[in-house]
Design a protein around this motif. Structure first.
Motif, PDB file in Angstrom:
ATOM      1  N   ALA A  35       0.851  -1.187   0.000  1.00  0.00           N
ATOM      2  CA  ALA A  35       0.000   0.000   0.000  1.00  0.00           C
ATOM      3  C   ALA A  35       0.888   1.239   0.000  1.00  0.00           C
ATOM      4  O   ALA A  35       1.923   1.276   0.669  1.00  0.00           O
ATOM      5  N   TYR A  36       0.465   2.210  -0.792  1.00  0.00           N
ATOM      6  CA  TYR A  36       1.104   3.530  -0.839  1.00  0.00           C
ATOM      7  C   TYR A  36       0.006   4.565  -0.705  1.00  0.00           C
ATOM      8  O   TYR A  36      -1.116   4.339  -1.133  1.00  0.00           O
ATOM      9  N   ASP A  37       0.354   5.715  -0.135  1.00  0.00           N
ATOM     10  CA  ASP A  37      -0.629   6.791  -0.203  1.00  0.00           C
ATOM     11  C   ASP A  37      -0.454   7.466  -1.565  1.00  0.00           C
ATOM     12  O   ASP A  37       0.496   7.182  -2.295  1.00  0.00           O
ATOM     13  N   PHE A  38      -1.389   8.322  -1.925  1.00  0.00           N
ATOM     14  CA  PHE A  38      -1.380   8.912  -3.259  1.00  0.00           C
ATOM     15  C   PHE A  38      -0.207   9.861  -3.494  1.00  0.00           C
ATOM     16  O   PHE A  38       0.003  10.319  -4.615  1.00  0.00           O
ATOM     17  N   ASP A  39       0.566  10.153  -2.443  1.00  0.00           N
ATOM     18  CA  ASP A  39       1.758  10.986  -2.598  1.00  0.00           C
ATOM     19  C   ASP A  39       3.020  10.147  -2.744  1.00  0.00           C
ATOM     20  O   ASP A  39       4.115  10.692  -2.884  1.00  0.00           O
TER      21      ASP A  39
END
Length: 171
Positions: free
Chosen positions: A97-101
């Motif tokens: 998982a990654y955040d949108f940044d």
């Protein structure tokens, strides 16, 4: 005269046999290429279906937290813990998982990267992997082929990822 007649009869026959052999060989190679492409296509379709199923299963584990409407750090931390604890069953299958940044939230085979912004990371082919994965997530979902570290090999290898976005969390 007898030898000349024999040569006139045998040479065209040999030339015909040679041409037929070349044509058969060419057709056999074409058929092998078509079969290889068909098998590869079927294999990739089955891998994509399998991967989509694993991601759907992982989402079903996280969905109750996400659908509860909670956006606090504790809810996100619990979802990240669940994703980190899951594996896809295959030796090299894991959830990330990654955040949108581009901030890495979950990456089980490389936990040292959690909390690191990987926005500018490129694969060996020069493609911005995390940016492409996030673009797919922003679209909602999608497959992406890239080159990344393969845990069992301890080296980079071609990989297939299936990405689903959780837009309210920016994941």
């Amino acid at each position: 005269l007898r030898k000349k007649i024999l040569l006139l009869a045998v040479l065209p026959l040999l030339a015909s046999l040679l041409l037929i052999a070349l044509a058969v060989r060419h057709q056999a190679l074409e058929l092998a290429q078509r079969e290889r492409a068909l098998v590869e296509s079927a294999y990739m379709a089955s891998k994509e279906a399998e991967l989509r199923g694993y991601v759907d299963l992982a989402l079903s584990m996280v969905r109750p937290i996400y659908d509860s409407g909670r956006d606090d750090a504790a809810a996100k931390q619990e979802a990240a813990r669940i994703l980190a604890s899951l594996s896809s069953g295959a030796g090299d299958g894991y959830f990330f998982a990654y955040d949108f940044d581009g901030l890495c939230i979950v990456l089980p085979p490389q936990p040292e990267l959690v909390g690191t912004n990987l926005w500018d990371v490129r694969d060996r082919d020069g493609r911005p992997v995390v940016q492409a994965l996030i673009a797919k997530a922003r679209e909602g979902q999608g497959f992406f082929r890239y080159v990344w570290n393969k845990p069992s090999m301890r080296q980079v290898a071609p990989k297939l990822g299936y990405v689903v976005g959780l837009p309210r969390w920016g994941w």
